[in-house]
Structures are given as C-alpha cells and as structure tokens.
Design an enzyme around this catalytic site. Structure first.
Site, PDB file in Angstrom:
ATOM      1  CD  GLU A 174       9.476 -65.421  31.446  1.00  0.00           C
ATOM      2  OE1 GLU A 174      10.188 -66.292  31.965  1.00  0.00           O
ATOM      3  OE2 GLU A 174       9.951 -64.365  30.946  1.00  0.00           O
ATOM      4  CD  GLU A 297       9.394 -60.693  33.110  1.00  0.00           C
ATOM      5  OE1 GLU A 297      10.527 -61.166  32.877  1.00  0.00           O
ATOM      6  OE2 GLU A 297       8.538 -61.250  33.819  1.00  0.00           O
TER       7      GLU A 297
HETATM    8  O1  AHR Z   1      12.990 -60.524  35.382  1.00  0.00           O
HETATM    9  C1  AHR Z   1      13.601 -61.707  35.768  1.00  0.00           C
HETATM   10  C2  AHR Z   1      12.850 -62.949  35.273  1.00  0.00           C
HETATM   11  O2  AHR Z   1      12.929 -62.998  33.875  1.00  0.00           O
HETATM   12  C3  AHR Z   1      11.386 -63.011  35.550  1.00  0.00           C
HETATM   13  O3  AHR Z   1      11.093 -63.485  36.813  1.00  0.00           O
HETATM   14  C4  AHR Z   1      10.899 -63.978  34.520  1.00  0.00           C
HETATM   15  O4  AHR Z   1       9.568 -63.751  34.159  1.00  0.00           O
HETATM   16  C5  AHR Z   1      11.877 -63.773  33.369  1.00  0.00           C
HETATM   17  O5  AHR Z   1      12.368 -64.968  32.900  1.00  0.00           O
END
Ligand code: AHR
Length: 495
Positions: A174, A297
């Site tokens: 991210e 994710e």
């Molecule tokens: O999964 C929780 C968080 O969500 C992670 O650390 C981040 O990459 C995303 O914003």
C-alpha cells in the site's frame, strides 16, 4: 424466473491456481502473538512456540501460501530486529496497530518454521516505505544465499545452515497510503530500483510482486504497468468488503439489519468489476497475461468488537462472512487466467479470520469452513459454465440470487460450488451437465447454512455453524436438480 446452469464438463478453461486460497497474517492485534505464537514456555500446548491447536486446524486447510509480516506493519518492519536470541531482540512499539509493544519474538526464523510446518509457500513483504534498498537486498540474501556471504554467515550463526526456498516477495505494501503515501510515478521508479536488488541466488527464483492499487484506483495500475510491467511477476490489488463507510462506521459484525446483509453481499460482488477493469488495463501492456493479479488483501472489515482495542481489528464472523468468502472464490475462479493469488485478511483474530482464540480456547469460523469446503478446487481446471438465476431484491435493488463455479480435478471429479445470497428464499436449480455421461456417476454434497443472518460460533457454542451433508440434490438422466436453502454455501461433487 427459472434457475438454470449449464456445465460443459469437456470444456476446460484455465487452471484455478490454488494460491487464490492463500492467507495473510500480519503483526496486528492478536493475529501473530496469541493467535499463532505463544512461545515455548506457554502453558498452551505448542511446538517450538507455535500453538498446536491452531497448527492442526490450519494444516487441514492446505494453505498454499502465507503472506507476512504485513500489511502496513511491513513498511515499518526492520527484519534484523527479529533475528538472533529472542531475549536480545529489540522491543519496539507497533505504532500502526494499537501502540503495543512488539518484542520481535516472531521473526524470520519463526515465520519460515511455521511455513515448513504448514507446508505452505512463504510470501514475504519487504519494506519500501521506511527501509533501504540495502536492507531489502540483505534480507533476501539472508534467507536464500547458500555460499559464503555476510548475510548467509549471519543466518548460520543464528542456527540455520541451509538457505530457505523463497518464491514470493512483495516490494512494499500500500505504497499509496501507509507504505509511504507515494504517487504512482514515484513508486513505479522506486519499485524498479528496489526490485533490482531482490536477487535470485543459486536455483532460488523469486516471483516479484509490485505494490498495487487501492480498490478502483485504475490510474495506479496503468502507471505501474506502463513503467514496470516487464520487471514484475505480479501486481497486487486490495479491496475490502465494508458494509458502511470506512471512517464513519463500517457496521457491526453480528448486529445488523437485512439491509446490511444485502449491502455486504453487493459489495462482495463488486470484486468482479474491479478485477475485470484492472485486468483490462493489464491486458494493454501484458496481452499474454504473464503478470498475475495478486489480490493479497481481501475480506470483510467491520467495526471492532465492542470492548476490544480498536487497533486490533478483532471481529466476529457469521454466515454472512461465509457467503462473502464463497462469492469471492467463485469470482476468482472466473478470472483464473489473470488472478494468480489471493490472500484473505487475516488468518487469526484479525478481520475476516478463519480462527478466533481466547486464551487456550479456539474456534473455527464460518469462513474457515468455506475455505475447507472449497479445497477441492485447488489447482483444478475451471469448467465452462453458463447460468441464469432469479433476482434477489431488496428495497428496489437487485442482485443475482445465486453464484456458481465448477471445476474438474486431476482425478476427473467435478466440483460445483453454489452460493445462495438470499436471506429469505430458497433457490431451485436445474444443473445440466454436458460433455459427460452421468448415468453411473454418484453425486454428493456438503452445505454450510444457518437460520439466522448473524449465526456464528462462540467459545461456548463453537459448532453452531458447521458443514453438514447436503441431501437436496437429485440426479436425473443428464442433469441435477438442487434446492439451496436461504443463506447457504454448497459444494457438490460428481464422480
Ligand atoms: O489488513 C489490515 C490492513 O489493511 C493492512 O495492514 C493494510 O495493508 C490494509 O490497509
């Protein structure tokens, strides 16, 4: 309207990469500490510090790949803090997640040991946001170099002679947000620079994953692909299913009206649009689909459970989450030509978890059961499916009532996964199986369902929601008739 499915059992499309059933475990809340790592001296039964109950439960999922150490944590993590004798390891503050002490007891050696125990591929996410090129490069050398070198020698001093096999490496996380708040042009240049020093030592071959877009940031994908597609093997995408708004209230995991059930599933279905649009941009630069879309994710994100540290992202998990998981898998399958990996956030005690723990107690969530039921699709061939389903309507909005996917495994067995999104109505479906003679075949099935939208497992009633044999399927000459109850996930096997 009739519910009809045609499965062309002799039309095999892409292979469903088992890595779409991957996981993500971050140093966040009680995900690693308590959830996985209890330490060798813990009264909780463990093997070399890893709790045995969790280990056994995870083994049963055949997890193909596990992403670590973050997430946002990755871009603040300095791997050298997590090696050497544990009592000497640096204590730091996990500034991003709850401001708690991170004692670095779970580091590279412990993570690699866990992967060996689970027989899973490690996927390590390196630090671009606050780390140097040298730090990233040395981490790869530490883990994978076989000969004489400062990092390989250090690894030996720390008790590991042989290098580990490491396939998947992420260059930042991210980086448009917690990983450095970068513009895509800047990150693309940094990606090109950092990845240069992520080296292949000996016969170890690293699959390099560039940090990708947030949700519908198509410009990010465009800029990354344009400037660096030939230097990457995968490009990531993050999308969470959040019923409400991220900043003002995401909604409760267990206490929600039917409108939130509906919105949650609608938002889960949105993954299909996102994959289609990001893939279309990738196609422009990579028409042969060499670069994988890595959805590292995904999952539901609700308000934290009342009374828990809000920075720990601990949430319960209901039959609604099971539907979200099933919907995602059916979507990922349909994009098997581009989606090479996906990692649910996160494995234990965080967000859409498979497992929840409380002290020595452990429970399996409805999401766990979907992962377990869908194991049959790992590395199977996606079959061509045509379908038409009735509508699922609420307050003038419409969704398809059912989603479906089918695959053929190496033994020739056909597996059909069906999700009935409707919280009130059953679905009667006719499945026409073409290209196969089913006269002597047997059909069996398993179902996960519940009679309440918020049905879930608790430490007092850990088996409230669990899979059962599915008997509402009848074999006709060339077809199957199936009745799915409301709120259900079903997997059928024809063999
Ligand atoms: O999964 C929780 C968080 O969500 C992670 O650390 C981040 O990459 C995303 O914003």
């Amino acid at each position: 309207m009739g519910n009809n499915v045609i499965i062309n059992a002799d039309v095999e499309k892409a292979t469903i990469n088992k890595n779409i059933y991957g996981h993500f475990a971050e140093h966040l809340g009680r995900g690693i500490y308590e959830g996985i790592w209890v330490g060798e001296d813990s009264p909780i039964s463990n093997t070399n510090g890893i709790r045995n109950d969790v280990l056994e439960a995870l083994k049963n999922l055949n997890i193909p790949v596990l992403r670590w150490p973050g997430g946002c944590f990755a871009d603040e993590y300095h791997w050298k803090d997590g090696i050497g004798p544990r009592e000497n390891r640096k204590r730091m503050i996990n500034t991003h997640w709850g401001g708690v002490v991170e004692n670095n007891h779970f580091g590279t050696h412990e993570f690699m040991m866990l992967c060996e125990m689970l027989e899973t591929e490690p996927y390590i996410c390196g630090n671009v946001g606050s780390g140097t090129v040298q730090e990233m490069s040395e981490w790869v050398e530490y883990m994978t170099f076989d000969g004489e070198s400062p990092m390989a020698n250090l690894r030996r001093e720390n008790g590991r002679d042989e290098p580990w096999k490491l396939k998947y490496f992420g260059v930042g996380n991210e980086n448009w947000g917690c990983g450095g708040n970068m513009r895509p042009e800047y990150y693309a240049d940094l990606y090109r620079r950092y990845q240069t020093y992520v080296r292949n030592y000996g016969d170890n071959r690293i699959y390099k994953i560039a940090g990708g877009a947030n949700v519908a940031d198509y410009n990010w994908t465009e800029v990354l692909m344009k400037n660096a597609h030939w230097m990457m093997d995968g490009l990531s995408l993050h999308y969470y299913t959040i019923p409400g708004e991220f900043w003002t209230g995401k909604g409760s995991a267990t206490d929600f009206p039917e409108s939130e059930w509906f919105t949650t599933l609608k938002k889960a279905l949105h993954m299909d649009t996102l994959i289609t649009k990001h893939s279309t941009i990738m196609d422009k630069y990579d028409p042969t689909k060499r670069v994988g879309l890595i959805i590292d994710e995904w999952g539901t994100w609700y308000d934290p459970e009342p009374g828990t540290n809000p920075g720990f992202l601990y949430q319960q998990n209901t039959i609604r989450d099971a539907l979200v998981a099933g919907i995602h898998f059916n979507i990922f399958h349909s994009h098997a030509d581009r989606v090479q990996m996906a990692n649910i956030a996160q494995t234990i005690n965080v967000l859409q978890a498979m497992i929840l723990t409380e002290g020595e107690k452990m429970l399996l969530t409805p999401t766990y059961h979907v992962f377990e039921m869908f194991k049959v699709h790992h590395d199977a061939s996606l079959l061509s499916v045509e379908s038409s389903f009735g509508k699922y309507e609420l307050d003038g909005e419409v969704l398809p009532q059912v989603t479906v996917s089918a695959s053929k495994d190496a033994e020739g067995k056909i597996h059909i996964s069906l999700c009935n999104l409707d919280h009130q109505n059953q679905s009667d479906i006719e499945i026409d199986l073409r290209g196969i003679d089913i006269s002597s075949a047997t059909v069996s099935g398993r179902i996960l369902t519940a009679d309440k939208m918020n049905a879930h497992n608790t430490f007092e009633q850990p088996e409230n929601v669990k899979p059962a044999e599915f008997t509402n399927v009848k074999k006709q000459e060339e077809s199957l008739t199936v009745t799915l109850p409301p709120m259900s996930v079903v997997v059928l096997t024809v063999e």
